[in-house]
Design an enzyme around this catalytic site. Structure first.
Site, PDB file in Angstrom:
ATOM      1  N   ARG A   1      -6.555  -1.786 -19.896  1.00 43.46           N
ATOM      2  CA  ARG A   1      -7.161  -3.021 -20.407  1.00 43.46           C
ATOM      3  C   ARG A   1      -6.816  -4.201 -19.514  1.00 43.46           C
ATOM      4  NH1 ARG A   1      -5.478  -2.663 -26.825  1.00 43.46           N
ATOM      5  NH2 ARG A   1      -6.970  -1.035 -27.449  1.00 43.46           N
TER       6      ARG A   1
ATOM      7  N   LEU B   1      -6.955  -5.301 -29.619  1.00 39.68           N
ATOM      8  CA  LEU B   1      -7.460  -5.054 -28.266  1.00 39.68           C
ATOM      9  C   LEU B   1      -6.778  -5.944 -27.225  1.00 39.68           C
ATOM     10  CD1 LEU B   1     -11.281  -4.646 -29.033  1.00 39.68           C
ATOM     11  CD2 LEU B   1      -9.556  -2.845 -28.817  1.00 39.68           C
TER      12      LEU B   1
ATOM     13  N   ALA C   1      -9.042   8.870 -27.878  1.00 36.35           N
ATOM     14  CA  ALA C   1      -7.813   9.558 -28.292  1.00 36.35           C
ATOM     15  C   ALA C   1      -8.213  10.565 -29.360  1.00 36.35           C
ATOM     16  CB  ALA C   1      -6.807   8.556 -28.846  1.00 36.35           C
TER      17      ALA C   1
ATOM     18  N   ARG D   1      -0.367  -6.045 -25.517  1.00 33.86           N
ATOM     19  CA  ARG D   1       0.972  -6.472 -25.934  1.00 33.86           C
ATOM     20  C   ARG D   1       2.084  -5.514 -25.500  1.00 33.86           C
ATOM     21  NH1 ARG D   1      -2.097  -4.606 -29.885  1.00 33.86           N
ATOM     22  NH2 ARG D   1      -1.343  -3.073 -31.386  1.00 33.86           N
TER      23      ARG D   1
ATOM     24  N   THR E   1     -16.602   0.122 -34.759  1.00 37.97           N
ATOM     25  CA  THR E   1     -15.169   0.280 -34.537  1.00 37.97           C
ATOM     26  C   THR E   1     -14.443  -1.031 -34.829  1.00 37.97           C
ATOM     27  OG1 THR E   1     -15.669   1.916 -32.835  1.00 37.97           O
ATOM     28  CG2 THR E   1     -13.435   1.039 -32.859  1.00 37.97           C
TER      29      THR E   1
ATOM     30  N   GLU F   1       1.138   3.781   2.037  1.00 32.01           N
ATOM     31  CA  GLU F   1       1.816   4.118   3.297  1.00 32.01           C
ATOM     32  C   GLU F   1       3.114   3.328   3.430  1.00 32.01           C
ATOM     33  OE1 GLU F   1      -1.267   3.056   2.837  1.00 32.01           O
ATOM     34  OE2 GLU F   1      -2.637   3.652   4.440  1.00 32.01           O
TER      35      GLU F   1
ATOM     36  N   CYS G   1      -5.864   1.405   6.203  1.00 34.75           N
ATOM     37  CA  CYS G   1      -6.811   0.298   6.304  1.00 34.75           C
ATOM     38  C   CYS G   1      -6.666  -0.448   7.619  1.00 34.75           C
ATOM     39  CB  CYS G   1      -6.621  -0.663   5.127  1.00 34.75           C
ATOM     40  SG  CYS G   1      -5.003  -1.428   5.061  1.00 34.75           S
TER      41      CYS G   1
ATOM     42  N   HIS H   1       0.825  -1.202   0.000  1.00 36.79           N
ATOM     43  CA  HIS H   1       0.000   0.000   0.000  1.00 36.79           C
ATOM     44  C   HIS H   1       0.868   1.265   0.000  1.00 36.79           C
ATOM     45  CE1 HIS H   1      -3.915  -2.081   1.610  1.00 36.79           C
ATOM     46  NE2 HIS H   1      -3.497  -2.552   0.453  1.00 36.79           N
TER      47      HIS H   1
END
Lengths: 339, 339
Positions: free
Chosen positions: B203, B223, B178, B226, B215, B52, B102, B50
């Site tokens: 992604r 998609l 974009a 890589r 699209t 902290e 936490c 985390h």
């Protein structure tokens, strides 16, 4: 945390006053006391206290928890006050400044001579003062026994004063555009109040405001500085037209000169010209724009017009401006010599 | 320099990992030692140390000028190391953190119990942990004798974790676009390498990638992830069409599920969906987008297409991303309940 971190804080602060310091360069400064940040300030307006001076005053206030009782922007009073502090007051302070402290006595006393008497522990700056006859600050500081380092974030510090450097040789051309997030301009008010105020501050310092004839006819603007209560800029309307409807408000503003013509020869002279207009002016100035300033408003719109032009730019800085975002970019539609 | 200044540094660092920490909240931390900034860190990836913890490790390294010899992102090792330091090591340190430490033991040990043993001088945080059953960190710290303040830049700290909060109740929908500086999308590559890498990182953490059928047909995308060598996201193609050209690269990627349909009912489930698409998807999701992420590329273009939609947004954050600028905005095309 290192030199870069502290210099970046100075740069970020300085950008808030980009071009608003014209005809002075934009400069920022950070002050540390034994590693603790005690001030981050910037030069705000030509003829007033420089960044180093404002930062040392703020450092004094932070450390003593007292406020100075004079106008901090009055450079003479500020210098006198700092020089009246006990000798050695700044012995444990480090000063970061984006530009070499000035050795030149202009409207304000020289910062290099002030610092050589205040003797902070160290002075770290980004770039040497590039103006002929203005250098020599570094030698003064070293002669006074101050540790000096240079070249921290040098390129970013150079970009910060690019308008100042260009404006000394030929006109620095800033093209200002307000658009929605999806690139729509025109057809009603686009940007917010903070952006309008910022534009008025730029108008107040520019040598001239250049605007396209179409924009004048369509928008019937005032082109004054009413939001900041400053005198209006002189105007050059770029147009072949010789007869004009003089009820268009910009013609009725007192204390300004309005010229109309289709010659841009005046851009060869040193100076700073702010351009307001749309697609037509972008094309007319394609080879002559230095930087653009986009105010992006937080909306997407379908009923306003797009603008089309092909050019590469380079983003230089982004910042919030009220609800809008300001984007400063270098125009690469052309490559000028003498950069 | 005050609480706000130090918290803003933590926020700025945290935004670099906005949503990349999913399903964890995005959190940043700043550490001071006797007023000197010695660390600014952020949580980077779910299941790793985390904010902290990373900040205290960095503070240790800054102060001792030594590097730790283990993987800092291994939370167990990091906690063990910090607990092995001499008692009182952190007695002079102040910790700023955007979110209450936490009290919950999850994949990593609880930060509140760690801090209650390390006993820094003070802990200052932005907002209380809003997750049911996760609170109580503040009491633990106070019981350990640590000075605690809360509520510094509370609203900005809340915005930082808005995606996390929404994703626990229903799908958080991020629409990524974009565009050129003048709002042109489509028709060739728009953004730069750093933006592409950033998209691949999003992604890699999203539950699903939602994309419009048009699209898919026009761009024939892969998609995948890589550029960062991560497994590809599952895909939902929003389309009524039932027959598809399976030579479109996205269908040939191993280890992913591809669903096709025209129901968005799955957005009612908790989760994080990344949307990629153009004007059609924006309209289809007009009432369902939570935030947008615009990658602005530093060019103006005339031969690519504009997109049209009417909505108000609110800018939340802007940052450089390589040569591009990233703009995070809240979509106000609708007002959802339960925010």
């Amino acid at each position: 945390m290192n030199d870069t971190f502290y210099m970046r804080l100075a740069l970020e602060e300085a950008w808030k006053y980009q071009l608003l310091t014209y005809p002075n360069p934009t400069v920022g400064a950070t002050v540390l006391h034994k590693g603790r940040i005690v001030a981050v300030e910037a030069h705000q307006k030509a003829g007033t206290s420089h960044a180093e001076v404002l930062a040392l005053l703020a450092a004094y206030e932070t450390m003593t928890n007292e406020s100075v009782d004079f106008d901090k922007f009055d450079a003479l009073k500020a210098h006198d006050f700092l020089l009246s502090l006990p000798a050695g007051f700044f012995a444990e302070y480090s000063l970061y400044v984006t530009l070499e402290p000035c050795a030149h006595e202009g409207k304000t006393p020289s910062c290099a001579s002030l610092l050589s008497r205040l003797k902070p522990k160290e002075v770290i700056f980004g770039i040497d003062d590039p103006v002929e006859g203005h250098g020599g600050g570094i030698e003064r500081l070293r002669q006074a026994g101050i540790a000096v380092r240079r070249g921290v974030l040098e390129e970013a510090c150079r970009v910060l004063i690019e308008p100042f450097l260009i404006a000394q040789k030929r006109t620095f051309v800033l093209f200002k555009l307000a658009q929605t997030l999806n690139g729509k301009i025109g057809g009603g008010v686009i940007s917010g109040k903070a952006s309008h105020r910022h534009t008025h501050r730029l108008r107040a310092v520019c040598d001239r405001l250049l605007i396209g004839g179409n924009t004048v006819r369509e928008d019937r603007p005032r082109l004054d500085c009413r939001y900041i209560d400053a005198p209006p800029p002189d105007i050059y309307i770029y147009s072949k037209r010789t007869t004009w409807d003089k009820t268009i408000p910009l013609f009725g503003i007192e204390g300004r000169e309005v010229n109309i013509g289709d010659s841009l020869a005046f851009l060869e002279r040193p100076g700073f010209v702010l351009v307001e207009g749309g697609e037509g002016m972008l094309h007319a100035l394609h080879d002559r724009i230095d930087w653009t300033l986009h105010y992006l408003s937080p909306k997407l719109s379908s009923n306003q017009i797009s603008y089309n032009i092909d050019t590469q730019t380079q983003f230089l800085h982004h910042a919030s401006c009220g609800e809008d975002v300001m984007l400063w970019s270098r125009w690469l539609g052309h490559r000028k010599t003498g950069r």
